[in-house]
Scaffold this motif. Structure first.
Motif, PDB file in Angstrom:
ATOM      1  N   GLU A 158       0.802  -1.225   0.000  1.00 53.09           N
ATOM      2  CA  GLU A 158       0.000   0.000   0.000  1.00 53.09           C
ATOM      3  C   GLU A 158       0.837   1.277   0.000  1.00 53.09           C
ATOM      4  O   GLU A 158       0.293   2.371   0.050  1.00 53.09           O
ATOM      5  CB  GLU A 158      -0.897   0.016   1.246  1.00 53.09           C
ATOM      6  N   THR A 159       2.156   1.117  -0.018  1.00 56.56           N
ATOM      7  CA  THR A 159       2.970   2.304   0.245  1.00 56.56           C
ATOM      8  C   THR A 159       3.111   3.232  -0.967  1.00 56.56           C
ATOM      9  O   THR A 159       3.338   4.432  -0.793  1.00 56.56           O
ATOM     10  CB  THR A 159       4.371   1.926   0.778  1.00 56.56           C
ATOM     11  N   PHE A 160       2.955   2.714  -2.170  1.00 58.93           N
ATOM     12  CA  PHE A 160       3.012   3.604  -3.328  1.00 58.93           C
ATOM     13  C   PHE A 160       1.801   4.547  -3.312  1.00 58.93           C
ATOM     14  O   PHE A 160       1.918   5.761  -3.511  1.00 58.93           O
ATOM     15  CB  PHE A 160       3.059   2.813  -4.632  1.00 58.93           C
ATOM     16  N   ARG A 161       0.637   3.968  -3.017  1.00 62.07           N
ATOM     17  CA  ARG A 161      -0.568   4.787  -2.906  1.00 62.07           C
ATOM     18  C   ARG A 161      -0.397   5.845  -1.811  1.00 62.07           C
ATOM     19  O   ARG A 161      -0.707   7.017  -1.996  1.00 62.07           O
ATOM     20  CB  ARG A 161      -1.783   3.894  -2.620  1.00 62.07           C
ATOM     21  N   MET A 162       0.113   5.394  -0.675  1.00 66.52           N
ATOM     22  CA  MET A 162       0.327   6.325   0.431  1.00 66.52           C
ATOM     23  C   MET A 162       1.240   7.479  -0.002  1.00 66.52           C
ATOM     24  O   MET A 162       1.009   8.638   0.337  1.00 66.52           O
ATOM     25  CB  MET A 162       0.970   5.579   1.609  1.00 66.52           C
ATOM     26  N   ALA A 163       2.251   7.137  -0.776  1.00 61.86           N
ATOM     27  CA  ALA A 163       3.239   8.139  -1.185  1.00 61.86           C
ATOM     28  C   ALA A 163       2.580   9.285  -1.953  1.00 61.86           C
ATOM     29  O   ALA A 163       2.763  10.458  -1.614  1.00 61.86           O
ATOM     30  CB  ALA A 163       4.339   7.490  -2.025  1.00 61.86           C
ATOM     31  N   TRP A 164       1.812   8.971  -2.970  1.00 64.46           N
ATOM     32  CA  TRP A 164       1.245  10.082  -3.762  1.00 64.46           C
ATOM     33  C   TRP A 164       0.076  10.751  -3.052  1.00 64.46           C
ATOM     34  O   TRP A 164      -0.167  11.940  -3.218  1.00 64.46           O
ATOM     35  CB  TRP A 164       0.917   9.667  -5.191  1.00 64.46           C
ATOM     36  N   GLN A 165      -0.625   9.968  -2.200  1.00 63.08           N
ATOM     37  CA  GLN A 165      -1.722  10.597  -1.455  1.00 63.08           C
ATOM     38  C   GLN A 165      -1.212  11.599  -0.416  1.00 63.08           C
ATOM     39  O   GLN A 165      -1.870  12.597  -0.139  1.00 63.08           O
ATOM     40  CB  GLN A 165      -2.568   9.533  -0.755  1.00 63.08           C
ATOM     41  N   CYS A 166      -0.057  11.309   0.164  1.00 62.13           N
ATOM     42  CA  CYS A 166       0.490  12.193   1.204  1.00 62.13           C
ATOM     43  C   CYS A 166       1.192  13.415   0.627  1.00 62.13           C
ATOM     44  O   CYS A 166       1.542  14.335   1.355  1.00 62.13           O
ATOM     45  CB  CYS A 166       1.461  11.432   2.097  1.00 62.13           C
ATOM     46  N   ALA A 167       1.452  13.401  -0.691  1.00 63.99           N
ATOM     47  CA  ALA A 167       2.138  14.544  -1.302  1.00 63.99           C
ATOM     48  C   ALA A 167       1.163  15.698  -1.498  1.00 63.99           C
ATOM     49  O   ALA A 167      -0.018  15.487  -1.790  1.00 63.99           O
ATOM     50  CB  ALA A 167       2.731  14.129  -2.638  1.00 63.99           C
ATOM     51  N   ARG A 168       1.624  16.913  -1.344  1.00 61.42           N
ATOM     52  CA  ARG A 168       0.783  18.082  -1.625  1.00 61.42           C
ATOM     53  C   ARG A 168       0.691  18.258  -3.143  1.00 61.42           C
ATOM     54  O   ARG A 168       1.531  17.720  -3.882  1.00 61.42           O
ATOM     55  CB  ARG A 168       1.379  19.334  -0.987  1.00 61.42           C
ATOM     56  N   PRO A 169      -0.298  19.028  -3.608  1.00 59.90           N
ATOM     57  CA  PRO A 169      -0.336  19.326  -5.041  1.00 59.90           C
ATOM     58  C   PRO A 169       0.989  19.926  -5.506  1.00 59.90           C
ATOM     59  O   PRO A 169       1.616  20.687  -4.777  1.00 59.90           O
ATOM     60  CB  PRO A 169      -1.471  20.345  -5.158  1.00 59.90           C
ATOM     61  N   ASN A 170       1.429  19.544  -6.680  1.00 59.62           N
ATOM     62  CA  ASN A 170       2.691  19.999  -7.274  1.00 59.62           C
ATOM     63  C   ASN A 170       3.923  19.522  -6.506  1.00 59.62           C
ATOM     64  O   ASN A 170       5.016  20.061  -6.697  1.00 59.62           O
ATOM     65  CB  ASN A 170       2.723  21.531  -7.425  1.00 59.62           C
ATOM     66  N   TYR A 201      -5.792  13.361 -11.034  1.00 59.78           N
ATOM     67  CA  TYR A 201      -5.896  14.460 -11.990  1.00 59.78           C
ATOM     68  C   TYR A 201      -5.997  15.805 -11.269  1.00 59.78           C
ATOM     69  O   TYR A 201      -6.760  15.971 -10.322  1.00 59.78           O
ATOM     70  CB  TYR A 201      -7.103  14.285 -12.916  1.00 59.78           C
ATOM     71  N   GLY A 202      -5.194  16.740 -11.718  1.00 59.69           N
ATOM     72  CA  GLY A 202      -5.192  18.063 -11.102  1.00 59.69           C
ATOM     73  C   GLY A 202      -4.220  18.209  -9.957  1.00 59.69           C
ATOM     74  O   GLY A 202      -3.970  19.314  -9.485  1.00 59.69           O
ATOM     75  N   LYS A 203      -3.675  17.091  -9.499  1.00 60.71           N
ATOM     76  CA  LYS A 203      -2.723  17.199  -8.385  1.00 60.71           C
ATOM     77  C   LYS A 203      -1.320  17.582  -8.884  1.00 60.71           C
ATOM     78  O   LYS A 203      -0.481  18.043  -8.119  1.00 60.71           O
ATOM     79  CB  LYS A 203      -2.683  15.874  -7.610  1.00 60.71           C
ATOM     80  N   ASN A 204      -1.077  17.366 -10.149  1.00 58.94           N
ATOM     81  CA  ASN A 204       0.137  17.853 -10.820  1.00 58.94           C
ATOM     82  C   ASN A 204       1.428  17.434 -10.122  1.00 58.94           C
ATOM     83  O   ASN A 204       2.286  18.260  -9.817  1.00 58.94           O
ATOM     84  CB  ASN A 204       0.091  19.384 -10.951  1.00 58.94           C
ATOM     85  N   LEU A 205       1.524  16.141  -9.875  1.00 58.20           N
ATOM     86  CA  LEU A 205       2.696  15.621  -9.169  1.00 58.20           C
ATOM     87  C   LEU A 205       3.854  15.344 -10.122  1.00 58.20           C
ATOM     88  O   LEU A 205       3.654  15.111 -11.310  1.00 58.20           O
ATOM     89  CB  LEU A 205       2.331  14.319  -8.450  1.00 58.20           C
ATOM     90  N   THR A 206       5.045  15.345  -9.572  1.00 55.94           N
ATOM     91  CA  THR A 206       6.235  14.898 -10.298  1.00 55.94           C
ATOM     92  C   THR A 206       6.702  13.596  -9.668  1.00 55.94           C
ATOM     93  O   THR A 206       6.921  13.539  -8.464  1.00 55.94           O
ATOM     94  CB  THR A 206       7.370  15.943 -10.188  1.00 55.94           C
ATOM     95  N   PHE A 207       6.830  12.551 -10.493  1.00 58.38           N
ATOM     96  CA  PHE A 207       7.337  11.266 -10.001  1.00 58.38           C
ATOM     97  C   PHE A 207       8.771  11.052 -10.472  1.00 58.38           C
ATOM     98  O   PHE A 207       9.101  11.347 -11.625  1.00 58.38           O
ATOM     99  CB  PHE A 207       6.483  10.108 -10.532  1.00 58.38           C
ATOM    100  N   LYS A 208       9.590  10.516  -9.574  1.00 60.31           N
ATOM    101  CA  LYS A 208      10.941  10.085  -9.954  1.00 60.31           C
ATOM    102  C   LYS A 208      11.045   8.620  -9.559  1.00 60.31           C
ATOM    103  O   LYS A 208      10.688   8.257  -8.443  1.00 60.31           O
ATOM    104  CB  LYS A 208      11.991  10.905  -9.215  1.00 60.31           C
ATOM    105  N   THR A 209      11.523   7.776 -10.463  1.00 62.42           N
ATOM    106  CA  THR A 209      11.532   6.346 -10.157  1.00 62.42           C
ATOM    107  C   THR A 209      12.958   5.820 -10.001  1.00 62.42           C
ATOM    108  O   THR A 209      13.896   6.346 -10.586  1.00 62.42           O
ATOM    109  CB  THR A 209      10.815   5.543 -11.259  1.00 62.42           C
ATOM    110  N   GLY A 210      13.096   4.727  -9.188  1.00 62.40           N
ATOM    111  CA  GLY A 210      14.394   4.121  -8.876  1.00 62.40           C
ATOM    112  C   GLY A 210      14.954   3.340 -10.035  1.00 62.40           C
ATOM    113  O   GLY A 210      14.254   3.116 -11.007  1.00 62.40           O
ATOM    114  N   GLY A 211      16.188   2.906  -9.990  1.00 61.48           N
ATOM    115  CA  GLY A 211      17.074   2.793  -8.851  1.00 61.48           C
ATOM    116  C   GLY A 211      18.335   3.614  -8.932  1.00 61.48           C
ATOM    117  O   GLY A 211      18.623   4.319  -9.893  1.00 61.48           O
ATOM    118  N   VAL A 212      19.066   3.430  -7.875  1.00 63.01           N
ATOM    119  CA  VAL A 212      20.223   4.258  -7.563  1.00 63.01           C
ATOM    120  C   VAL A 212      21.245   4.376  -8.702  1.00 63.01           C
ATOM    121  O   VAL A 212      21.559   3.402  -9.373  1.00 63.01           O
ATOM    122  CB  VAL A 212      20.934   3.711  -6.298  1.00 63.01           C
TER     123      VAL A 212
END
Ligand SMILES: [Zn+2]
Ligand SMILES: [Zn+2]
Length: 328
Positions: free
Chosen positions: A227-239, A260-271
């Motif tokens: 469930e942690t990926f969902r938690m990650a984007w839900q806990c982020a503020r817009p933008n 939609y409308g939350k305008n998030l930026t995702f960065k994906t792994g790995g190191v």
């Protein structure tokens, strides 16, 4: 045995077990070669170098980078060494070629893959530089953290703690860590009293109440749970920015209509593990210290017991160190 002019042979003095080794053991890393000697977290002493190696000499005490890389291709030139196009580039050690839970390891591209450990830094202090500390450092680098930010880190396992230490170097206004396990929360409270802590059930509400703009400015997802990926984007503020550091066991959903409308930026792994020299310098200066993560130490002969303890998370284990050869 030296196979290429740019190889080095390293006599391993201290190694560790990583969760990725367990993934290989359980067959969930498709590119891992069956029967390979695992181990990609280690330090040691250079035993022999190929004729083209310039940066290290026999006798040097070194950290070994989880990623070996050529240093010349398009990706290496940009610092994106995880995607080095060379056949021995990227995560090869302990996955596609024999790794470091052994007395000796052959390291390709020694000039890029080995870093000399400064004298005052011990093997135990340097043990995680090439892998989980490199991961935490990279995660903090790519997240564009600024001093006004509230940063949420999901997961306080070994990589989560390394990430936390590197995030704290950026001095954000507030750091919140979300962790499920009581033992890890206790570790967090003991070593990082300045950090706020929450649990998965309470995280969304807690982060909203403890941030300035209705959510975390930056989220670093290090847990890789169901469930942690969902938690990650839900806990982020817009933008906001969500950096995915974790390795998942299965696909994750990206419910775009909900986002939609939350305008998030995702960065994906790995190191991209190419900052070992900087990390060693920070350890030398006392800015990073991962030695509290080493809760247990075993000799190589007892590595099966070490695996058993680590895999089943017995006795409050966080990380194990495997001592190899005579003590130094
Ligand atoms: Zn690892
Ligand atoms: Zn390359």
């Amino acid at each position: 045995m030296i196979l290429d002019d740019r190889d080095a042979i390293v006599r391993v003095t201290l190694a560790s077990i990583c969760t990725s080794d367990l993934h290989i053991k359980h067959g969930s890393v498709p590119r891992a070669v069956p029967g390979i000697t695992v181990g990609h977290e280690m330090v040691g002493i250079v035993e022999k170098v190929g004729p083209a190696v310039l940066s290290v000499r026999p006798g040097d005490r070194v950290t070994v980078n989880v990623e070996t890389f050529c240093g010349h291709c398009f990706f290496c030139q940009h610092g994106w060494v995880n995607n080095c196009i060379d056949p021995n580039g990227g995560w090869a050690l302990g996955c596609r070629i024999d790794g470091g839970q052994a007395e000796y390891v052959r390291v390709p591209y020694a000039d890029q893959s080995l870093d000399r450990i400064p004298d005052p830094v011990t093997d135990r202090q340097a043990l995680f530089v090439g892998d989980i500390l490199a991961t935490g450092y990279w995660a903090a680098q790519i997240s564009d953290i600024s001093p006004d930010d509230t940063v949420l880190i999901i997961g306080a396992g070994p990589t989560g703690i390394c990430t936390l230490q590197c995030v704290l170097l950026k001095s954000p206004k507030r750091v919140i860590v979300c962790e499920r396990e009581e033992q890890r929360l206790q570790f967090l409270h003991r070593y990082y009293p300045q950090v706020l802590a929450t649990t998965p059930e309470k995280a969304l509400d807690y982060v909203r109440r403890n941030s300035d703009h209705g959510g975390a400015d930056v989220v670093l997802e290090v847990a890789g749970g169901a469930e942690t990926f969902r938690m990650a984007w839900q806990c982020a503020r817009p933008n906001g920015t969500v950096a995915v550091v974790a390795l998942y066991d299965g696909p994750q959903q990206l419910p775009l209509p909900e986002m939609y409308g939350k305008n998030l930026t995702f960065k994906t792994g790995g190191v991209d593990g190419c900052s070992c020299a900087e990390i060693l310098k920070l350890i030398k200066e006392g800015m990073l210290d991962t030695t509290p993560l080493i809760t247990h130490t075993f000799p190589l002969e007892e590595i099966e017991a070490a695996y058993d303890l680590f895999e089943h998370r017995r006795d409050n284990v966080i990380k194990v160190a495997i001592e190899i050869g005579e003590k130094s």
